[in-house]
Design a protein around this motif. Structure first.
Motif, PDB file in Angstrom:
ATOM      1  N   PHE A 261       0.745  -1.095   0.320  1.00 40.67           N
ATOM      2  CA  PHE A 261       0.114  -0.087  -0.376  1.00 40.67           C
ATOM      3  C   PHE A 261       1.108   1.015  -0.119  1.00 40.67           C
ATOM      4  O   PHE A 261       0.350   2.485   0.143  1.00 40.67           O
ATOM      5  N   LEU A 283      -7.238   0.338   4.661  1.00 43.56           N
ATOM      6  CA  LEU A 283      -8.575   0.548   3.539  1.00 43.56           C
ATOM      7  C   LEU A 283      -9.193   1.500   3.757  1.00 43.56           C
ATOM      8  O   LEU A 283      -9.242   2.080   2.457  1.00 43.56           O
ATOM      9  N   ASN A 284     -10.038   1.995   4.685  1.00 43.91           N
ATOM     10  CA  ASN A 284     -10.756   3.562   4.856  1.00 43.91           C
ATOM     11  C   ASN A 284      -9.829   4.772   4.806  1.00 43.91           C
ATOM     12  O   ASN A 284      -9.931   5.462   3.807  1.00 43.91           O
ATOM     13  N   GLY A 286      -6.915   5.546   4.201  1.00 40.06           N
ATOM     14  CA  GLY A 286      -5.766   5.376   3.578  1.00 40.06           C
ATOM     15  C   GLY A 286      -4.734   5.432   4.591  1.00 40.06           C
ATOM     16  O   GLY A 286      -4.436   4.540   5.656  1.00 40.06           O
TER      17      GLY A 286
ATOM     18  N   TRP B 273      -5.696  -5.651  -1.720  1.00 43.26           N
ATOM     19  CA  TRP B 273      -5.201  -4.771  -2.356  1.00 43.26           C
ATOM     20  C   TRP B 273      -5.452  -4.615  -3.767  1.00 43.26           C
ATOM     21  O   TRP B 273      -6.483  -3.079  -4.261  1.00 43.26           O
ATOM     22  N   ARG B 276      -8.696  -2.472  -2.374  1.00 44.70           N
ATOM     23  CA  ARG B 276      -8.628  -0.822  -1.832  1.00 44.70           C
ATOM     24  C   ARG B 276      -9.106   0.149  -3.826  1.00 44.70           C
ATOM     25  O   ARG B 276      -8.969   1.307  -3.360  1.00 44.70           O
ATOM     26  N   SER B 277      -7.975  -0.536  -4.381  1.00 41.77           N
ATOM     27  CA  SER B 277      -7.708   0.042  -5.835  1.00 41.77           C
ATOM     28  C   SER B 277      -8.811  -0.207  -5.933  1.00 41.77           C
ATOM     29  O   SER B 277      -9.269   0.852  -6.827  1.00 41.77           O
ATOM     30  N   MET B 279     -11.816   0.853  -4.722  1.00 45.58           N
ATOM     31  CA  MET B 279     -12.950   1.664  -3.146  1.00 45.58           C
ATOM     32  C   MET B 279     -12.968   2.912  -3.874  1.00 45.58           C
ATOM     33  O   MET B 279     -12.695   3.538  -4.454  1.00 45.58           O
TER      34      MET B 279
END
Lengths: 290, 279
Positions: A261, A283-284, A286, B273, B276-277, B279
């Motif tokens: 990430f 995830l939320n 950042g 991953w 998240r991409s 979202m």
């Protein structure tokens, strides 16, 4: 009872071709009532270190103090029996040391060896067997008919029946299946919390060291290179890697995730729940909110 | 596909007045397959392993290895030549004074001519990456290195099947990783049939197929992905899920819409991953 190492050096087979320096000027303090894990690579001096605490080994230089008893390299060995009554040692694969006809007799052997009368030893044995969770229907059976996990609990009961103040555990869960592992670790956690026992655990499992202990000592090349709270020790990941040690799985995973990430380093977490919460924050929100 | 192991209705108990340790087991293993047999301590896994090379014989049912019945005394040595076993304790398996002697011991025992031994020995050690230790004394090796030498001793006999009975459970984390790498190499590169008997589910992740044993019976059979779909069941019988599977389940419960059942940390990282991409 507090345990102190002052400038302790240990040399195996001195003045022979097999001479080997196993401990190199070790200074350590293990406070009474603490739960200390000792981690380190094979050959880093972990076992040599703990064998000094109950006088199985004598320092080549320096001195070890356990409560009121001191073992000094330059003095005659003190009363080791008194020391060993206070400091119990659960060796690797302790079930290999069972020998009596019945479980109850086996557990009585320890206290009777320290001069406790038979009746009192039996009472203690029963207490200890209850503590390790072995039902009374088993007590008069042979220890050799038990499963591996049960045999280990009997061997531990034998150490508890001596009523030590300190217990040294050398890889207490090696070779057990996951459920057996959980049971043994919960048992020691309970003993530590309910009876204020001082526990010193040698382990290869970073997750166990992180979850259960309040101090982690990292051994490398015969010296303690770190001694601190688990969250402090496992935050020094780079240094641990350099000496060939892992961090707990929870952190290993978060490292992989943050690398992917592109996030920065995260403060150590040791449980699955905390790991999940950290993942969700990643995830939320950042990167900022981690 | 060639069925190299066939077990039919196998039952076994150590004593007549004791319960059955194995109850009516039936399964087969294909040539080149990696089968993991999992279960807690005392579930009957090791007894099963001993049945597979004729160390013990079925009291009910049959075991066929490469077509030979293990009950047939005339072919029992053919069976044992086909099946190599690595046991739990690395210290109990050494007879030689050096690594080289130890690997030679098994070949000598099997009457392999000297020239052939000389040819196979370095090859076997190279195979487990222990060639630079050929002259070392076994007690100077780490646990993982000892287990690799045990494997070299087996490889030198050119078996068709390698059975690893809890071969990683006494090793430190590094030794364990080492062994799993060697097992994968045996199976993927050398096309050997591998049976790994274990209670460590993270080791079983690499198998083609898994058999779950409980109280002497086969209670589940399937790919690791299938088996890990029922975490409650595995935990109930005393097993522990791999970390990535456990974390995946907790994340799902907390509302993270994971779909794939990731088995390894890498798979889970990739899935998160992707998530998240999008979202």
């Amino acid at each position: 009872m507090d345990i102190t190492f002052e400038h302790v050096t240990h040399v195996y087979n001195p003045r022979t071709p097999f001479e080997r320096l196993a401990l190199d000027d070790v200074n350590l303090f293990i406070p009474s009532g603490s739960y200390t894990s000792i981690i380190g690579h094979t050959g880093s001096g972990k076992s040599t270190l703990v064998q000094h605490i109950n006088g199985l080994l004598k320092p080549s230089k320096g001195r070890v103090t356990a409560g009121k008893i001191t073992i000094d390299a330059n003095e005659k060995k003190p009363n080791l029996k008194a020391l060993r009554e206070k400091v119990g040692f659960v060796f690797q694969y302790p079930e290999h040391q069972l020998f009596e006809e019945t479980i109850i007799k086996d557990v009585c052997f320890g206290p009777m060896n320290f001069g406790v009368p038979a009746a009192e030893a039996t009472t203690r044995a029963e207490e200890s067997l209850r503590l390790v969770g072995l039902p009374s229907s088993y007590w008069h059976r042979s220890p050799f008919d038990l499963s591996g996990g049960q045999m280990r609990r009997v061997a531990i009961a034998g150490v508890l029946a001596v009523h030590p103040e300190v217990i040294i555990l050398d890889e207490p869960t090696a070779g057990l299946d996951p459920q057996g592992k959980r049971e043994i670790l919960h048992l020691f956690d309970k003993l530590h919390k309910n009876f204020n026992l001082t526990l010193i655990m040698v382990t290869h499992n970073m997750g166990d060291a992180a979850l259960y202990s309040d101090q982690v000592i990292v051994m490398a090349g015969g010296r303690p290179v770190m001694a601190d709270k688990p969250e402090k020790v496992f935050a020094r990941e780079e240094e641990l890697r350099k000496i060939g040690l892992d961090v707990p799985e929870t952190m290993m995973f978060l490292d992989k995730l943050t690398a992917k990430f592109g996030a920065g380093q995260i403060s150590p977490v040791f449980t699955i729940q905390e790991t999940a919460d950290t993942v969700i924050r990643l995830l939320n929100g950042g990167l900022e909110n981690v | 596909m060639v069925r190299i192991i066939e077990v039919g209705g196998l039952s076994y108990r150590y004593n007549e007045d004791q319960p059955w340790v194995l109850r009516d087991l039936s399964f087969s293993v294909n040539k080149g397959e990696w089968l993991a047999i999992i279960g807690h301590n005392g579930s009957g896994k090791s007894t099963l392993a001993k049945c597979l090379n004729g160390l013990i014989l079925p009291q009910k049912g049959t075991v066929h290895i490469g077509g030979f019945d293990t009950k047939n005394e005339k072919t029992i040595w053919d069976v044992r030549r086909m099946v190599g076993m690595v046991f739990q304790n690395p210290d109990n398996q050494f007879v030689g004074a050096t690594v080289r002697d130890d690997v030679a011991f098994g070949m000598e025992n099997n009457g392999i001519p000297r020239e052939e031994m000389i040819r196979r020995l370095p090859e076997a050690l190279r195979f487990v990456k222990m060639e630079q230790f050929a002259g070392s004394e076994p007690h100077r090796l780490s646990g993982g290195q000892k287990q690799r030498v045990a494997i070299a001793g087996i490889i030198a006999l050119q078996p068709l099947i390698v059975i690893l009975d809890e071969a990683t459970s006494m090793l430190d984390p590094e030794g364990r990783r080492d062994m799993i790498r060697t097992m994968r190499y045996l199976n993927r590169e050398r096309r050997l049939t591998v049976l790994s008997i274990t209670h460590d589910l993270s080791e079983a992740v690499y198998a083609d197929r898994m058999i779950v044993m409980n109280q002497g019976e086969i209670v589940r059979e399937g790919t690791p992905r299938d088996i890990f779909q029922s975490p409650e069941f595995l935990e109930k019988i005393g097993l522990d899920l791999p970390f990535a599977v456990k974390l995946g389940h907790v994340l799902y419960e907390k509302g993270v819409p994971l779909t794939d059942a990731a088995l390894s940390q890498e798979e889970l990282v990739n899935e998160l991953w992707t998530l998240r991409s999008n979202m």
